[in-house]
Scaffold this active site. Structure first.
Site, PDB file in Angstrom:
ATOM      1  N   HIS A  20      -4.408   1.864   7.863  1.00  0.00           N
ATOM      2  CA  HIS A  20      -3.051   2.427   7.847  1.00  0.00           C
ATOM      3  C   HIS A  20      -2.951   3.545   6.801  1.00  0.00           C
ATOM      4  O   HIS A  20      -2.414   4.622   7.077  1.00  0.00           O
ATOM      5  CB  HIS A  20      -2.058   1.296   7.543  1.00  0.00           C
ATOM      6  CG  HIS A  20      -0.620   1.695   7.457  1.00  0.00           C
ATOM      7  ND1 HIS A  20       0.337   1.247   8.339  1.00  0.00           N
ATOM      8  CD2 HIS A  20       0.043   2.495   6.572  1.00  0.00           C
ATOM      9  CE1 HIS A  20       1.520   1.761   8.010  1.00  0.00           C
ATOM     10  NE2 HIS A  20       1.371   2.517   6.930  1.00  0.00           N
ATOM     11  N   GLU A  21      -3.501   3.301   5.605  1.00  0.00           N
ATOM     12  CA  GLU A  21      -3.394   4.281   4.520  1.00  0.00           C
ATOM     13  C   GLU A  21      -4.281   5.506   4.761  1.00  0.00           C
ATOM     14  O   GLU A  21      -3.869   6.639   4.479  1.00  0.00           O
ATOM     15  CB  GLU A  21      -3.724   3.642   3.164  1.00  0.00           C
ATOM     16  CG  GLU A  21      -2.841   2.457   2.757  1.00  0.00           C
ATOM     17  CD  GLU A  21      -1.346   2.736   2.802  1.00  0.00           C
ATOM     18  OE1 GLU A  21      -0.939   3.908   2.661  1.00  0.00           O
ATOM     19  OE2 GLU A  21      -0.580   1.775   2.997  1.00  0.00           O
ATOM     20  N   CYS A  56       5.959   0.100   7.272  1.00  0.00           N
ATOM     21  CA  CYS A  56       5.552   1.229   6.428  1.00  0.00           C
ATOM     22  C   CYS A  56       6.724   1.584   5.521  1.00  0.00           C
ATOM     23  O   CYS A  56       7.867   1.618   5.978  1.00  0.00           O
ATOM     24  CB  CYS A  56       5.201   2.420   7.321  1.00  0.00           C
ATOM     25  SG  CYS A  56       4.754   3.906   6.404  1.00  0.00           S
ATOM     26  N   LEU A  57       6.439   1.846   4.244  1.00  0.00           N
ATOM     27  CA  LEU A  57       7.521   2.148   3.297  1.00  0.00           C
ATOM     28  C   LEU A  57       8.254   3.443   3.643  1.00  0.00           C
ATOM     29  O   LEU A  57       9.364   3.660   3.171  1.00  0.00           O
ATOM     30  CB  LEU A  57       6.975   2.207   1.861  1.00  0.00           C
ATOM     31  CG  LEU A  57       6.464   0.870   1.294  1.00  0.00           C
ATOM     32  CD1 LEU A  57       5.930   1.066  -0.120  1.00  0.00           C
ATOM     33  CD2 LEU A  57       7.551  -0.194   1.320  1.00  0.00           C
ATOM     34  N   GLN A 103       2.946   9.893   1.120  1.00  0.00           N
ATOM     35  CA  GLN A 103       4.261   9.247   1.089  1.00  0.00           C
ATOM     36  C   GLN A 103       5.056   9.563  -0.168  1.00  0.00           C
ATOM     37  O   GLN A 103       6.222   9.190  -0.270  1.00  0.00           O
ATOM     38  CB  GLN A 103       4.102   7.726   1.208  1.00  0.00           C
ATOM     39  CG  GLN A 103       3.567   7.302   2.561  1.00  0.00           C
ATOM     40  CD  GLN A 103       3.389   5.809   2.613  1.00  0.00           C
ATOM     41  OE1 GLN A 103       2.375   5.291   2.190  1.00  0.00           O
ATOM     42  NE2 GLN A 103       4.386   5.086   3.115  1.00  0.00           N
ATOM     43  N   HIS A 125      -2.526   7.821   6.939  1.00  0.00           N
ATOM     44  CA  HIS A 125      -1.511   8.625   6.243  1.00  0.00           C
ATOM     45  C   HIS A 125      -2.121   9.926   5.717  1.00  0.00           C
ATOM     46  O   HIS A 125      -1.506  10.994   5.795  1.00  0.00           O
ATOM     47  CB  HIS A 125      -0.940   7.852   5.048  1.00  0.00           C
ATOM     48  CG  HIS A 125       0.274   7.030   5.376  1.00  0.00           C
ATOM     49  ND1 HIS A 125       1.407   7.559   5.956  1.00  0.00           N
ATOM     50  CD2 HIS A 125       0.533   5.718   5.190  1.00  0.00           C
ATOM     51  CE1 HIS A 125       2.311   6.595   6.113  1.00  0.00           C
ATOM     52  NE2 HIS A 125       1.803   5.462   5.659  1.00  0.00           N
ATOM     53  N   GLY A 168       0.836  -1.193   0.000  1.00  0.00           N
ATOM     54  CA  GLY A 168       0.000   0.000   0.000  1.00  0.00           C
ATOM     55  C   GLY A 168       0.871   1.244   0.000  1.00  0.00           C
ATOM     56  O   GLY A 168       2.002   1.207   0.499  1.00  0.00           O
TER      57      GLY A 168
HETATM   58 ZN    ZN Z   1       2.642   3.631   5.732  1.00  0.00          ZN
END
Ligand code: ZN
Length: 190
Positions: free
Chosen positions: A133-134, A91-92, A48, A137, A43
């Site tokens: 989670h997204e 998380c990226l 991000q 963000h 995701g």
């Molecule tokens: Zn993340």
């Protein structure tokens, strides 16, 4: 476009709703999917990649060939949450950092796709966790904020290392200042 890392100010931005699905929005969604696959994620949210738009992409298989599993969520809204689940998340924007996060187990989410069609999904387990989670963000909320106190203590040193690296890059001029980044984010708002 590149994935920004903590503590990049875009990760603390409250993103604005997408008003129109333009070629730019479609192009960004495609690039985000490609970046996500490259980084071995499932995701990725606009915050991000330093875009202040309420949009994220998901493919829980992480496999580019699984096109049917690609989902774009535009202006998503979680309209129902039920139960709790606690699992390890990553998380990226925080490479190699993992921690236990408690979230709702079942959710109902409403959003629009790239054709502007509204849809609703009833999700549980990983899909539910990933969407929560997204959506976080897009509100500038990070998974580390949602870790238990013990979890937060465990990751504190790693977060300090991320912070130190980012500030060093700013001093070297390879990353713009926080003020310059915020100015850019304001310009990019829909
Ligand atoms: Zn993340």
């Amino acid at each position: 476009m590149e994935i920004v890392l903590y503590p990049h100010p875009a990760l603390r931005w409250k993103s604005k709703p997408v008003k129109e699905i333009t070629a730019e929005v479609r192009g960004a969604a495609r690039q985000m999917l490609d970046l996500m696959y490259e980084a071995k994620g499932v995701g990725l949210a606009c915050n991000q990649v330093a875009l202040p738009w309420r949009m994220f992409v998901i493919n829980l298989t992480g496999k580019p060939e699984e096109k049917d599993e690609e989902h774009i969520f535009i202006n998503p809204k979680i309209v129902r949450r039920r139960g709790t689940q606690e699992e390890e998340e990553g998380c990226l924007s925080f490479p190699k950092l993992y921690g236990q996060v408690r979230r709702a187990s079942d959710i109902v989410v409403e959003a629009f796709d790239l054709d502007g069609h509204g849809f609703e999904m009833d999700l549980d387990e990983l899909a539910s966790r990933a969407v929560q989670h997204e959506v976080d963000h897009l509100d500038g909320v990070l998974f580390t904020d949602r870790m238990t106190e013990a979890g937060q203590r465990e990751v504190a040193t790693t977060l300090a290392d991320f912070e130190a690296l980012f500030r060093r890059q700013q001093e070297l001029g390879t990353v713009p200042s926080d003020d310059a980044i915020r100015e850019q984010l304001r310009k990019l708002e829909p």
